[in-house]
Design a protein around this motif. Structure first.
Motif, PDB file in Angstrom:
ATOM      1  N   UNK A  70       0.797  -1.225   0.000  1.00 38.08           N
ATOM      2  CA  UNK A  70       0.000   0.000   0.000  1.00 38.08           C
ATOM      3  C   UNK A  70       0.829   1.274   0.000  1.00 38.08           C
ATOM      4  N   UNK A  71       2.084   1.211   0.350  1.00 36.83           N
ATOM      5  CA  UNK A  71       2.909   2.408   0.394  1.00 36.83           C
ATOM      6  C   UNK A  71       3.882   2.527  -0.758  1.00 36.83           C
ATOM      7  N   UNK A  72       3.680   1.745  -1.820  1.00 40.81           N
ATOM      8  CA  UNK A  72       4.614   1.755  -2.944  1.00 40.81           C
ATOM      9  C   UNK A  72       3.892   2.039  -4.250  1.00 40.81           C
ATOM     10  N   UNK A  73       4.420   2.996  -4.991  1.00 35.73           N
ATOM     11  CA  UNK A  73       3.976   3.284  -6.351  1.00 35.73           C
ATOM     12  C   UNK A  73       5.084   2.770  -7.260  1.00 35.73           C
ATOM     13  N   UNK A  74       4.762   1.858  -8.151  1.00 35.46           N
ATOM     14  CA  UNK A  74       5.789   1.341  -9.048  1.00 35.46           C
ATOM     15  C   UNK A  74       5.443   1.685 -10.487  1.00 35.46           C
ATOM     16  N   UNK A  75       6.452   1.580 -11.342  1.00 35.86           N
ATOM     17  CA  UNK A  75       6.283   1.823 -12.768  1.00 35.86           C
ATOM     18  C   UNK A  75       5.588   3.172 -13.027  1.00 35.86           C
ATOM     19  N   UNK A  76       6.058   4.224 -12.357  1.00 39.41           N
ATOM     20  CA  UNK A  76       5.466   5.554 -12.508  1.00 39.41           C
ATOM     21  C   UNK A  76       5.918   6.161 -13.834  1.00 39.41           C
ATOM     22  N   UNK A  77       4.965   6.571 -14.642  1.00 36.11           N
ATOM     23  CA  UNK A  77       5.227   7.294 -15.888  1.00 36.11           C
ATOM     24  C   UNK A  77       4.525   8.633 -15.782  1.00 36.11           C
ATOM     25  N   UNK A  95       0.450  13.221  -5.907  1.00 38.08           N
ATOM     26  CA  UNK A  95       0.054  13.426  -4.519  1.00 38.08           C
ATOM     27  C   UNK A  95      -0.541  12.133  -3.997  1.00 38.08           C
ATOM     28  N   UNK A  96      -0.134  11.747  -2.800  1.00 40.72           N
ATOM     29  CA  UNK A  96      -0.656  10.536  -2.159  1.00 40.72           C
ATOM     30  C   UNK A  96      -1.248  10.910  -0.810  1.00 40.72           C
ATOM     31  N   UNK A  97      -2.501  10.548  -0.588  1.00 46.55           N
ATOM     32  CA  UNK A  97      -3.143  10.738   0.710  1.00 46.55           C
ATOM     33  C   UNK A  97      -3.024   9.424   1.459  1.00 46.55           C
ATOM     34  N   UNK A  98      -2.493   9.491   2.674  1.00 48.48           N
ATOM     35  CA  UNK A  98      -2.327   8.281   3.477  1.00 48.48           C
ATOM     36  C   UNK A  98      -3.604   7.994   4.260  1.00 48.48           C
ATOM     37  N   UNK A  99      -3.693   6.801   4.795  1.00 49.78           N
ATOM     38  CA  UNK A  99      -4.861   6.438   5.598  1.00 49.78           C
ATOM     39  C   UNK A  99      -4.908   7.231   6.896  1.00 49.78           C
ATOM     40  N   UNK A 100      -3.786   7.831   7.297  1.00 46.93           N
ATOM     41  CA  UNK A 100      -3.766   8.667   8.506  1.00 46.93           C
ATOM     42  C   UNK A 100      -4.058  10.134   8.203  1.00 46.93           C
ATOM     43  N   UNK A 101      -4.287  10.477   6.922  1.00 51.87           N
ATOM     44  CA  UNK A 101      -4.675  11.838   6.556  1.00 51.87           C
ATOM     45  C   UNK A 101      -3.553  12.735   6.057  1.00 51.87           C
ATOM     46  N   UNK A 102      -2.311  12.255   6.000  1.00 54.07           N
ATOM     47  CA  UNK A 102      -1.206  13.049   5.458  1.00 54.07           C
ATOM     48  C   UNK A 102      -1.268  13.058   3.939  1.00 54.07           C
ATOM     49  N   UNK A 103      -0.872  14.173   3.339  1.00 58.76           N
ATOM     50  CA  UNK A 103      -0.715  14.225   1.889  1.00 58.76           C
ATOM     51  C   UNK A 103       0.772  14.396   1.588  1.00 58.76           C
ATOM     52  N   UNK A 127       8.402   4.923  -2.786  1.00 55.70           N
ATOM     53  CA  UNK A 127       7.985   4.233  -1.563  1.00 55.70           C
ATOM     54  C   UNK A 127       7.790   5.289  -0.486  1.00 55.70           C
ATOM     55  N   UNK A 128       6.567   5.419   0.007  1.00 51.50           N
ATOM     56  CA  UNK A 128       6.281   6.499   0.953  1.00 51.50           C
ATOM     57  C   UNK A 128       6.326   6.052   2.405  1.00 51.50           C
ATOM     58  N   UNK A 129       6.260   4.761   2.667  1.00 50.83           N
ATOM     59  CA  UNK A 129       6.345   4.284   4.043  1.00 50.83           C
ATOM     60  C   UNK A 129       5.051   4.409   4.838  1.00 50.83           C
ATOM     61  N   UNK A 130       3.962   4.750   4.171  1.00 48.71           N
ATOM     62  CA  UNK A 130       2.647   4.843   4.802  1.00 48.71           C
ATOM     63  C   UNK A 130       1.638   4.143   3.907  1.00 48.71           C
ATOM     64  N   UNK A 131       0.521   3.717   4.474  1.00 44.90           N
ATOM     65  CA  UNK A 131      -0.544   3.122   3.673  1.00 44.90           C
ATOM     66  C   UNK A 131      -1.261   4.210   2.881  1.00 44.90           C
ATOM     67  N   UNK A 132      -1.475   3.959   1.610  1.00 44.22           N
ATOM     68  CA  UNK A 132      -2.099   4.922   0.708  1.00 44.22           C
ATOM     69  C   UNK A 132      -3.611   4.727   0.684  1.00 44.22           C
ATOM     70  N   UNK A 133      -4.331   5.842   0.786  1.00 47.35           N
ATOM     71  CA  UNK A 133      -5.784   5.820   0.624  1.00 47.35           C
ATOM     72  C   UNK A 133      -6.135   6.111  -0.834  1.00 47.35           C
TER      73      UNK A 133
END
Length: 160
Positions: A70-77, A95-103, A127-133
């Motif tokens: 959930x915290x990894x975006x791969x193959x970003x174009x 922009x990634x919003x985490x399940x804890x509300x951080x952007x 890799x953001x290290x947080x779960x992505x919403x």
């Protein structure tokens, strides 16, 4: 009757393969499990995209979410296009919003030459290290001051 004999034959082959493996012999794998594995692997990944366009620029980001990561975006174009040709660069962010509300934000492609084709920045991993919403592309115009003009694209929710 053909179906019944095919099922019996498949069962016998399975038993024979298990016997060979148990006694140290070798057996060939059937094609059916490989197809299921491939289908399962494909189902565990989802390609997403978000884009936005304004009179001054365009930005698009595509990425892959993988089930269980959930915290990894791969193959970003990513792609950015300066449409106004006013010497102010256009760039695209993810922009990634985490399940804890951080952007969280990462800068990707930028185009400041107004050279017709735009600019791309491809095959990246974040890799953001947080779960992505959810995540989305945001296209911005650099105003050369404290505030840039930005327009957010459509949100793509984590699908798993």
């Amino acid at each position: 009757m053909l179906i019944a004999s095919r099922s019996i034959k498949t069962a016998l082959i399975g038993v024979s393969s298990a016997t060979l493996l148990a006694t140290g012999g070798m057996a060939e794998a059937s094609a059916a499990p490989a197809q299921k594995t491939t289908t399962t692997a494909a189902a565990a990944k989802k390609r997403m995209s978000s884009a936005e366009s304004e009179s001054w620029g365009y930005g698009k980001v595509k990425w892959t979410f993988t089930k269980g990561h959930r915290g990894t975006f791969s193959n970003i174009d990513s792609y950015a296009k300066d449409k106004s040709c006013d010497s102010k660069e256009v760039y695209v962010q993810l922009h990634a919003r985490t399940t804890s509300g951080k952007t969280l934000k990462v800068n990707l492609a930028q185009d400041d030459w107004c050279s017709g084709g735009g600019d791309s920045y491809n095959n990246r991993t974040w890799r953001i290290g947080y779960n992505v919403k959810w995540a989305r592309a945001v296209v911005c115009k650099n105003e050369w001051g404290p505030n840039n003009t930005c327009k957010a694209g459509n949100k793509q929710y984590y699908p798993f």
